[in-house]
Motif scaffolding. Structure first.
Motif, PDB file in Angstrom:
ATOM      1  N   GLU A 109       0.830  -1.213   0.000  1.00 15.97           N
ATOM      2  CA  GLU A 109       0.000   0.000   0.000  1.00 15.97           C
ATOM      3  C   GLU A 109       0.861   1.258   0.000  1.00 15.97           C
ATOM      4  OE1 GLU A 109      -3.596   2.134   2.574  1.00 15.97           O
ATOM      5  OE2 GLU A 109      -2.740   0.231   3.236  1.00 15.97           O
ATOM      6  N   THR A 110       1.899   1.260   0.835  1.00 18.15           N
ATOM      7  CA  THR A 110       2.799   2.421   0.895  1.00 18.15           C
ATOM      8  C   THR A 110       3.498   2.637  -0.434  1.00 18.15           C
ATOM      9  OG1 THR A 110       3.168   2.141   3.268  1.00 18.15           O
ATOM     10  CG2 THR A 110       4.825   3.378   2.045  1.00 18.15           C
ATOM     11  N   ILE A 111       3.944   1.554  -1.056  1.00 14.53           N
ATOM     12  CA  ILE A 111       4.608   1.664  -2.357  1.00 14.53           C
ATOM     13  C   ILE A 111       3.652   2.266  -3.380  1.00 14.53           C
ATOM     14  CG2 ILE A 111       5.586   0.355  -4.292  1.00 14.53           C
ATOM     15  CD1 ILE A 111       6.697  -1.614  -2.198  1.00 14.53           C
ATOM     16  N   ALA A 112       2.422   1.768  -3.424  1.00 15.54           N
ATOM     17  CA  ALA A 112       1.443   2.266  -4.389  1.00 15.54           C
ATOM     18  C   ALA A 112       1.153   3.751  -4.185  1.00 15.54           C
ATOM     19  CB  ALA A 112       0.152   1.461  -4.289  1.00 15.54           C
ATOM     20  N   ASP A 113       1.112   4.182  -2.919  1.00 16.99           N
ATOM     21  CA  ASP A 113       0.769   5.572  -2.605  1.00 16.99           C
ATOM     22  C   ASP A 113       1.911   6.543  -2.890  1.00 16.99           C
ATOM     23  OD1 ASP A 113      -1.727   4.780  -1.792  1.00 16.99           O
ATOM     24  OD2 ASP A 113      -1.255   4.798   0.360  1.00 16.99           O
ATOM     25  N   THR A 114       3.149   6.062  -2.898  1.00 18.86           N
ATOM     26  CA  THR A 114       4.308   6.975  -2.998  1.00 18.86           C
ATOM     27  C   THR A 114       5.135   6.798  -4.267  1.00 18.86           C
ATOM     28  OG1 THR A 114       5.684   5.420  -1.722  1.00 18.86           O
ATOM     29  CG2 THR A 114       4.512   7.143  -0.487  1.00 18.86           C
ATOM     30  N   LEU A 115       4.667   5.990  -5.179  1.00 19.02           N
ATOM     31  CA  LEU A 115       5.464   5.729  -6.394  1.00 19.02           C
ATOM     32  C   LEU A 115       5.727   6.982  -7.215  1.00 19.02           C
ATOM     33  CD1 LEU A 115       4.385   2.313  -7.960  1.00 19.02           C
ATOM     34  CD2 LEU A 115       6.666   3.025  -7.208  1.00 19.02           C
ATOM     35  N   GLY A 116       4.886   8.009  -7.048  1.00 22.59           N
ATOM     36  CA  GLY A 116       5.082   9.247  -7.809  1.00 22.59           C
ATOM     37  C   GLY A 116       6.346   9.993  -7.449  1.00 22.59           C
ATOM     38  N   THR A 117       6.935   9.663  -6.298  1.00 24.07           N
ATOM     39  CA  THR A 117       8.225  10.282  -5.950  1.00 24.07           C
ATOM     40  C   THR A 117       9.386   9.529  -6.580  1.00 24.07           C
ATOM     41  OG1 THR A 117       8.459   8.975  -3.919  1.00 24.07           O
ATOM     42  CG2 THR A 117       7.317  11.089  -3.737  1.00 24.07           C
ATOM     43  N   LEU A 118       9.102   8.319  -7.063  1.00 29.28           N
ATOM     44  CA  LEU A 118      10.164   7.452  -7.594  1.00 29.28           C
ATOM     45  C   LEU A 118      10.106   7.326  -9.110  1.00 29.28           C
ATOM     46  CD1 LEU A 118      12.470   5.524  -6.689  1.00 29.28           C
ATOM     47  CD2 LEU A 118      10.770   3.701  -6.629  1.00 29.28           C
ATOM     48  N   LEU A 119       8.906   7.186  -9.651  1.00 23.02           N
ATOM     49  CA  LEU A 119       8.710   7.033 -11.087  1.00 23.02           C
ATOM     50  C   LEU A 119       7.946   8.236 -11.623  1.00 23.02           C
ATOM     51  CD1 LEU A 119       7.671   3.262 -11.128  1.00 23.02           C
ATOM     52  CD2 LEU A 119       9.955   4.226 -11.523  1.00 23.02           C
ATOM     53  N   LYS A 120       8.265   8.647 -12.842  1.00 20.50           N
ATOM     54  CA  LYS A 120       7.716   9.902 -13.369  1.00 20.50           C
ATOM     55  C   LYS A 120       6.832   9.717 -14.596  1.00 20.50           C
ATOM     56  CE  LYS A 120      10.269  11.800 -10.214  1.00 20.50           C
ATOM     57  NZ  LYS A 120       9.677  12.267  -8.957  1.00 20.50           N
ATOM     58  N   TYR A 121       6.542   8.471 -14.954  1.00 23.77           N
ATOM     59  CA  TYR A 121       5.671   8.207 -16.094  1.00 23.77           C
ATOM     60  C   TYR A 121       4.550   7.267 -15.657  1.00 23.77           C
ATOM     61  CZ  TYR A 121       9.102  10.491 -19.034  1.00 23.77           C
ATOM     62  OH  TYR A 121       9.947  11.429 -19.586  1.00 23.77           O
ATOM     63  N   GLN A 122       3.312   7.624 -16.044  1.00 23.66           N
ATOM     64  CA  GLN A 122       2.147   6.882 -15.580  1.00 23.66           C
ATOM     65  C   GLN A 122       2.178   5.417 -16.006  1.00 23.66           C
ATOM     66  OE1 GLN A 122      -0.050   7.676 -13.368  1.00 23.66           O
ATOM     67  NE2 GLN A 122      -1.045   5.667 -13.583  1.00 23.66           N
ATOM     68  N   ASP A 123       2.676   5.130 -17.197  1.00 20.38           N
ATOM     69  CA  ASP A 123       2.753   3.735 -17.650  1.00 20.38           C
ATOM     70  C   ASP A 123       3.644   2.915 -16.721  1.00 20.38           C
ATOM     71  OD1 ASP A 123       1.093   4.345 -19.714  1.00 20.38           O
ATOM     72  OD2 ASP A 123       2.638   4.366 -21.276  1.00 20.38           O
ATOM     73  N   ASP A 124       4.771   3.523 -16.291  1.00 18.98           N
ATOM     74  CA  ASP A 124       5.662   2.827 -15.363  1.00 18.98           C
ATOM     75  C   ASP A 124       4.989   2.628 -14.003  1.00 18.98           C
ATOM     76  OD1 ASP A 124       7.622   2.725 -17.277  1.00 18.98           O
ATOM     77  OD2 ASP A 124       8.748   4.443 -16.521  1.00 18.98           O
ATOM     78  N   ILE A 125       4.308   3.666 -13.536  1.00 16.92           N
ATOM     79  CA  ILE A 125       3.634   3.585 -12.235  1.00 16.92           C
ATOM     80  C   ILE A 125       2.550   2.508 -12.256  1.00 16.92           C
ATOM     81  CG2 ILE A 125       2.103   4.823 -10.637  1.00 16.92           C
ATOM     82  CD1 ILE A 125       3.684   7.374 -11.303  1.00 16.92           C
ATOM     83  N   SER A 126       1.750   2.508 -13.328  1.00 11.15           N
ATOM     84  CA  SER A 126       0.669   1.514 -13.436  1.00 11.15           C
ATOM     85  C   SER A 126       1.220   0.094 -13.436  1.00 11.15           C
ATOM     86  CB  SER A 126      -0.140   1.760 -14.713  1.00 11.15           C
ATOM     87  OG  SER A 126      -0.764   3.019 -14.686  1.00 11.15           O
ATOM     88  N   ARG A 127       2.326  -0.085 -14.099  1.00  7.37           N
ATOM     89  CA  ARG A 127       2.931  -1.418 -14.177  1.00  7.37           C
ATOM     90  C   ARG A 127       3.411  -1.897 -12.811  1.00  7.37           C
ATOM     91  NH1 ARG A 127       7.901  -3.120 -18.239  1.00  7.37           N
ATOM     92  NH2 ARG A 127       8.197  -5.230 -17.413  1.00  7.37           N
ATOM     93  N   ILE A 128       4.069  -1.003 -12.067  1.00 12.00           N
ATOM     94  CA  ILE A 128       4.632  -1.398 -10.776  1.00 12.00           C
ATOM     95  C   ILE A 128       3.562  -1.482  -9.693  1.00 12.00           C
ATOM     96  CG2 ILE A 128       6.338  -0.773  -9.003  1.00 12.00           C
ATOM     97  CD1 ILE A 128       7.445  -1.839 -11.696  1.00 12.00           C
ATOM     98  N   GLN A 129       2.479  -0.707  -9.831  1.00 14.69           N
ATOM     99  CA  GLN A 129       1.392  -0.795  -8.858  1.00 14.69           C
ATOM    100  C   GLN A 129       0.653  -2.132  -8.943  1.00 14.69           C
ATOM    101  OE1 GLN A 129      -0.857   2.797  -9.697  1.00 14.69           O
ATOM    102  NE2 GLN A 129      -0.150   3.774  -7.809  1.00 14.69           N
ATOM    103  N   GLY A 130       0.830  -2.816 -10.050  1.00 15.25           N
ATOM    104  CA  GLY A 130       0.187  -4.117 -10.221  1.00 15.25           C
ATOM    105  C   GLY A 130       0.987  -5.231  -9.577  1.00 15.25           C
ATOM    106  N   GLY A 131       0.834  -6.415 -10.120  1.00 11.51           N
ATOM    107  CA  GLY A 131       1.469  -7.588  -9.533  1.00 11.51           C
ATOM    108  C   GLY A 131       2.979  -7.550  -9.564  1.00 11.51           C
ATOM    109  N   GLU A 132       3.556  -6.845 -10.531  1.00 10.34           N
ATOM    110  CA  GLU A 132       5.015  -6.828 -10.651  1.00 10.34           C
ATOM    111  C   GLU A 132       5.669  -6.149  -9.456  1.00 10.34           C
ATOM    112  OE1 GLU A 132       8.334  -6.409 -14.151  1.00 10.34           O
ATOM    113  OE2 GLU A 132       6.262  -5.827 -14.531  1.00 10.34           O
ATOM    114  N   GLY A 133       5.040  -5.067  -8.977  1.00  9.83           N
ATOM    115  CA  GLY A 133       5.585  -4.372  -7.813  1.00  9.83           C
ATOM    116  C   GLY A 133       5.560  -5.226  -6.565  1.00  9.83           C
ATOM    117  N   THR A 134       4.470  -5.976  -6.380  1.00 10.81           N
ATOM    118  CA  THR A 134       4.353  -6.869  -5.224  1.00 10.81           C
ATOM    119  C   THR A 134       5.382  -7.989  -5.295  1.00 10.81           C
ATOM    120  OG1 THR A 134       1.970  -6.408  -5.118  1.00 10.81           O
ATOM    121  CG2 THR A 134       2.762  -8.350  -3.942  1.00 10.81           C
TER     122      THR A 134
END
Length: 309
Positions: free
Chosen positions: A270-295
């Motif tokens: 949950e914390t990763i999903a909420d704060t990914l905008g400080t780490l990744l700067k493109y929505q496609d990258d954020i969407s990918r990592i917020q899914g199963g790959e990030g977990t």
């Protein structure tokens, strides 16, 4: 700056590395070596690498460590002479012409020498860099050169060869002491070989996990030790994923800072999903990592850290 003259240059590779470390910049041995040689040989240093790996920071910490002014030329598409080198203060010149005419002055040569004088010359970064007095030569940062066009590159080639600028109405201005030149590029296009040949070259890559952990410890001293280890391990694994833009060291520091501000002591999905905008700067990258790959990455990170003790 405090003194009348700059601090002496480092006399060895170890001194160069220590100089950077005194400003919390942890340089690799190869970077310290090429920087030492650039200073010793009085050659520009051409730093290439992905955005966020610390190229620009080299110039900043070097200026601070050596107690020298930092002059930065931020490059962009369409950069021209008037923005980079010099221009005349036209409103002030026009005012002086009108005042001269009102006073009855008619000597054309005298009028020209008055309007094309030092008081009307606006010095932009290139001219500022070569105008410093001996003993106070600045660190001249030419940042993201790959954003400019080939015409400006050709002009810069002449400047770096002789460290002088000729102004038709004024004359030639030469550097009493050449500045320390740091050129950076993110390699969005190839810079011409002629310019690279005048420089010493170094590719600045991402740090390994040990070095990046040390950077986070220095830059974010309030970060929990376990959190710092997890953040660094997570970012290191992210760089192995086929992302549009990999996170740089600057983003690692930002993420660790953000998580510390949120009083987190460990990573969770949950914390990763909420704060990914400080780490990744493109929505496609954020969407990918917020899914199963990030977990999946988080599971791998925790397993590896647990195994390592």
């Amino acid at each position: 700056m405090t003194g009348m003259t700059a601090r002496p240059l480092p006399q060895s590779i170890d001194e160069t590395a220590s100089l950077l470390e005194s400003q919390d910049y942890l340089a690799s041995r190869s970077l310290a070596t090429v920087l030492f040689l650039a200073l010793k040989m009085k050659r520009p240093l051409f730093l290439e690498g992905d955005a966020g790996v610390g190229k620009t920071e080299v110039a900043k910490v070097l200026a601070k460590a050596l107690d020298r002014p930092l002059i930065r030329l931020q490059c962009y598409e369409g950069l021209d002479i008037s923005s980079a080198v010099y221009e005349w203060n036209y409103p002030a010149q026009m005012l002086e012409i009108r005042l001269s005419e009102a006073s009855g002055a008619t000597d054309r040569g005298e009028m020209e020498s008055g309007i094309f004088s030092e008081k009307h010359l606006i010095r932009r970064p290139v001219l500022q860099a070569i105008s410093a007095p001996a003993g106070r030569a600045p660190v001249f940062l030419i940042d993201e050169l790959d954003r400019t066009d080939e015409a400006f590159e050709a002009f810069l080639l002449e400047v770096l060869s002789d460290f002088q600028v000729t102004i038709p109405e004024y004359g030639t201005i030469r550097a009493e002491e050449p500045p320390i030149v740091i050129i950076t590029t993110n390699r969005t296009r190839e810079v011409h070989d002629a310019l690279k040949r005048r420089c010493l070259y170094h590719w600045v890559g991402y740090p390994d996990s040990k070095q990046e952990l040390e950077i986070v410890s220095r830059k974010v001293p309030g970060c929990n030790e376990m959190l710092a280890r997890q953040v660094v391990a997570y970012v290191q694994k992210l760089r192995e994923v086929d992302l549009f833009k990999n996170p740089g060291v600057a983003e690692t520091i930002d993420w660790a800072t953000a998580l510390t501000e949120l009083d987190r002591v460990a990573l969770d999905p949950e914390t990763i999903a909420d704060t990914l905008g400080t780490l990744l700067k493109y929505q496609d990258d954020i969407s990918r990592i917020q899914g199963g790959e990030g977990t999946k990455i988080l599971s791998e990170v925790k397993a590896e850290l647990l195994a390592a003790g």
